[in-house]
Design an enzyme around this catalytic site. Structure first.
Site, PDB file in Angstrom:
ATOM      1  N   ASP A 581       0.861  -1.177   0.000  1.00  0.00           N
ATOM      2  CA  ASP A 581       0.000   0.000   0.000  1.00  0.00           C
ATOM      3  C   ASP A 581       0.901   1.232   0.000  1.00  0.00           C
ATOM      4  O   ASP A 581       1.892   1.302   0.743  1.00  0.00           O
ATOM      5  CB  ASP A 581      -0.900   0.003   1.250  1.00  0.00           C
ATOM      6  N   GLU A 624      -4.795   2.136  -4.254  1.00  0.00           N
ATOM      7  CA  GLU A 624      -3.340   2.245  -4.201  1.00  0.00           C
ATOM      8  C   GLU A 624      -2.692   0.966  -3.672  1.00  0.00           C
ATOM      9  O   GLU A 624      -1.510   0.970  -3.313  1.00  0.00           O
ATOM     10  CB  GLU A 624      -2.930   3.431  -3.320  1.00  0.00           C
TER      11      GLU A 624
END
Length: 718
Positions: A581, A624
């Protein structure tokens, strides 16, 4: 339970099979014990052994005869057993008669080498050397020198005989091959004379054997018709010579095709077509009748002086279009003139000869056209079956080669890179440029033929090129040597030009009108096939990859994960999952804007792909977040790769309108089967490790063991 008859039959077959080998072994054993030391030593044992060997020869002879009668194959064992029995018998004779009988062994060895296969001959040479060693070393006055002498003579006789035989066979094969080649050339020359093929060329289809068979059949058919016509003319006209002379392929000479003559002096070599009586017939294109009691002049169809020809009748062989193909001539030694009826008969026979030629010419054209169409339709089928661009390229080139017998062919693909047109040689067959591998090579847009074909969408060159080696096909630095004919076709699909098909040959006449038309259709079909394959790949890529980053999408990741974890469960192999992430990515979007955020995600995806191994599966998990599946990787190995990725992301600087931007990455690592073999469990473990990394400072990679060292992870298995 087997019947007594069956048991007896099996026992009989076994005994018959064992007799030859047993007789040889018995002879060897008896010689080893000192038997057969001369004629005075003959006894009942020796007599029985001789009968045993004779029985072995009889059994082997009977077996070979019966196997050959039913067409059964003969094996190496059969040849070795037969030769061994003969050798054992010969060495028994030597043992009885003395060294003076050794030439019998040499002669027998030479015969065995001549009639048996090479492998069997080598085995029998070893058997002969074993028997020879037994005889030599058992005598008190004999030794190694005698054995080496005998062995040298045995090997010499066997080797020389084999070499002589092999040389004779090779010479016979060469002579046969030369005779076949001569016959084929003769047939081709006659075929060109009959205009069954184009003059001065070898326009054979790719299957040359099939073409040779056609030409041979056609020429034989014409030969038969001409021979029959000449026999009719000879009988009806009572001639000394009745002959058919046909124009050679260059129309400048005449050559005897066939004749019926009482003279041995008929001219069989080519001679000038414009001289004498025959030249007059060719020029006037009309029959000529002449007779003279003093003998005629201009009789050029005899070798040397004319044998006193008193009357001549010659008629031209003329095609329907008015082209003269030859002359049919009849002569008499007497000055008895030929009549109008004779002229009419010979003219009719000439027409029959021409008709047979025309029929075979039409049949040859039909066969050639039929086979060309068959190859053409097969080529279209292969193109339609091709599923991806590589298969299409190969099918295009193979189809073009089979249709036109090309010496060079290539498919180029055009694309846009940074707003500029770039050409790539996707696939190539045949001759290449000196010192350069063309396949896979790219070159920029230029004034070469390939670039101009793409630019104008029309086949080039438009006319024959005299200096073919100086033509720029791809670019100035690449020259394809040795081509005499060239055509480049655009691969056009609708209003798009996808590339080109380059076709070249060393034969100037290879690319005739029919071939060019077929290649043009092949290029059109190839363009459609390439477009279909590209669209299919594009759709497949869109279905399996993320549109923005180019990585696998979540759906494909789930499918790949199921496959890898199933493999891990079945074979007990390690398989690691890394979830990542981008740290503080929301603030990146809020501060720099979503376009910059997209730029960051693309950069992170690129680094993930570069740093991961070829066997790893890299996917965009969502937003993301990214995921990496690592087969055959334990937690320690996954940690090393994760740290390498994290350091690369940390070092990357993204240039934005608001200045340089750097981001970091947090990563969570779980491994099957250590942390579960169920996909949901493994994802949950890696996800908790990822959140652990984020809650404890971000910009780090955390394994399950490291996270559990900080606090116990609560995960329900299953």
């Amino acid at each position: 339970m087997p019947s007594p008859l069956s048991a007896v039959s099996k026992l009989t077959r076994f005994l018959v099979r064992a007799v030859p080998a047993a007789s040889v072994l018995c002879a060897f054993s008896h010689l080893a014990r000192g038997g057969f030391v001369g004629l005075h030593a003959l006894g009942w044992t020796e007599a029985g052994l001789v009968l045993f060997l004779l029985a072995g020869l009889g059994v082997m002879g009977w077996r070979r005869f019966t196997r050959e009668a039913v067409g059964a194959p003969l094996y190496l064992r059969d040849d070795v057993e037969l030769g061994a029995v003969f050798l054992a018998s010969a060495f028994l004779v030597v043992a009885l008669a003395g060294d003076g009988a050794y030439p019998l062994v040499y002669l027998l060895m030479a015969c065995l080498v001549a009639f048996l296969p090479r492998t069997a001959s080598l085995v029998l040479l070893g058997v002969a050397l074993a028997f020879d060693a037994l005889l030599v070393f058992r005598g008190p006055a004999r030794g190694l020198g005698t054995f080496l002498t005998h062995a040298s003579f045995l090997s010499l006789f066997a080797g020389l005989n084999h070499l002589v035989l092999a040389a004779r066979i090779a010479a016979a094969r060469r002579a046969e091959s030369a005779a076949v080649d001569k016959r084929i050339k003769e047939v081709e020359e006659r075929a060109r004379t009959f205009r069954l093929v184009n003059s001065g060329t070898h326009d054979n289809p790719p299957d040359e054997k099939e073409q040779e068979k056609w030409l041979l059949a056609s020429v034989k058919e014409i030969e038969g018709a001409v021979g029959a016509a000449l026999e009719i003319a000879e009988t009806a006209l009572k001639t000394n010579t009745c002959a058919a002379f046909l124009l050679t392929s260059d129309d400048k000479g005449l050559k005897l095709y066939d004749c019926r003559s009482a003279s041995e002096r008929v001219q069989r070599e080519r001679f000038t077509a414009g001289e004498g009586v025959l030249g007059g017939v060719l020029k006037r294109r009309a029959p000529v009748r002449m007779h003279s009691a003093l003998g005629l002049k201009g009789v050029t169809w005899y070798d040397g002086s004319s044998p006193g020809v008193g009357a001549v009748l010659a008629v031209p062989i003329i095609e329907g279009g008015g082209l003269v193909r030859g002359v049919l001539v009849a002569d008499r030694l007497t000055h008895n003139p030929f009549s109008d009826d004779d002229e009419k008969l010979l003219t009719t026979i000439a027409a029959e000869v021409l008709r047979s030629i025309e029929v075979e010419r039409v049949m040859t054209y039909i066969r050639k056209t039929r086979d060309e169409k068959d190859r053409f339709f097969r080529a279209i089928e292969e193109l339609n079956r091709a599923g991806n661009p590589e298969q299409v390229f190969l099918a295009v080139l193979e189809s073009a080669r089979q249709l036109a017998g090309l010496d060079f062919s290539a498919v180029t693909i055009v694309s846009e890179q940074d707003g500029k047109r770039v050409h790539k040689v996707a696939r190539m067959l045949g001759v290449s440029a000196p010192g350069k591998a063309l396949e896979g090579w790219t070159f920029p847009d230029n004034n070469g033929l390939v670039a101009n074909v793409v630019r104008y969408g029309a086949p080039l060159p438009g006319r024959d090129l005299k200096a073919m080696d100086r033509q720029v096909i791809f670019d100035e630095e690449t020259q394809v040597r040795g081509l005499a004919a060239l055509k480049i076709f655009p691969l056009t699909a609708g209003d798009r030009i996808l590339g080109t098909l380059v076709a070249g040959s060393r034969r100037k006449t290879a690319l005739d009108h029919d071939v060019l038309r077929m290649l043009e259709v092949i290029a059109i079909q190839a363009a459609q096939a390439v477009l279909r394959a590209q669209l299919y790949e594009q759709m497949e890529r869109m279905a399996t990859t993320d549109g923005m980053t180019g990585l696998y999408n979540n759906r494909t990741f789930q499918s790949k994960a199921d496959e890898m974890l199933a493999h891990s469960r079945r074979y007990g192999r390690k398989c690691s999952l890394v979830l990542t992430d981008v740290d503080h990515f929301k603030s990146v979007n809020d501060t720099y804007g979503h376009l910059t955020g997209d730029q960051v995600l693309k950069g992170v995806a690129r680094i993930l792909k570069e740093q991961a191994r070829d066997t790893d599966i890299v996917a965009r998990y969502g937003g993301e977040e990214f995921a990496i599946l690592m087969p055959e990787t334990d937690p320690k190995g996954a940690k090393v790769i994760a740290e390498r990725i994290r350091e690369a992301i940390k070092a990357e600087v993204f240039q934005t309108e608001m200045g340089p931007l750097k981001v970091t990455l947090s990563l969570g690592i779980a491994t099957a089967p250590d942390h579960g073999v169920d996909k949901l469990v493994l994802v949950e473990q890696a996800d908790q490790c990822l959140y652990y990394a984020k809650r404890h400072g971000r910009n780090q990679s955390v394994t399950v063991a490291e996270a559990q060292g900080g606090r116990k992870l609560q995960v329900a298995e299953g």
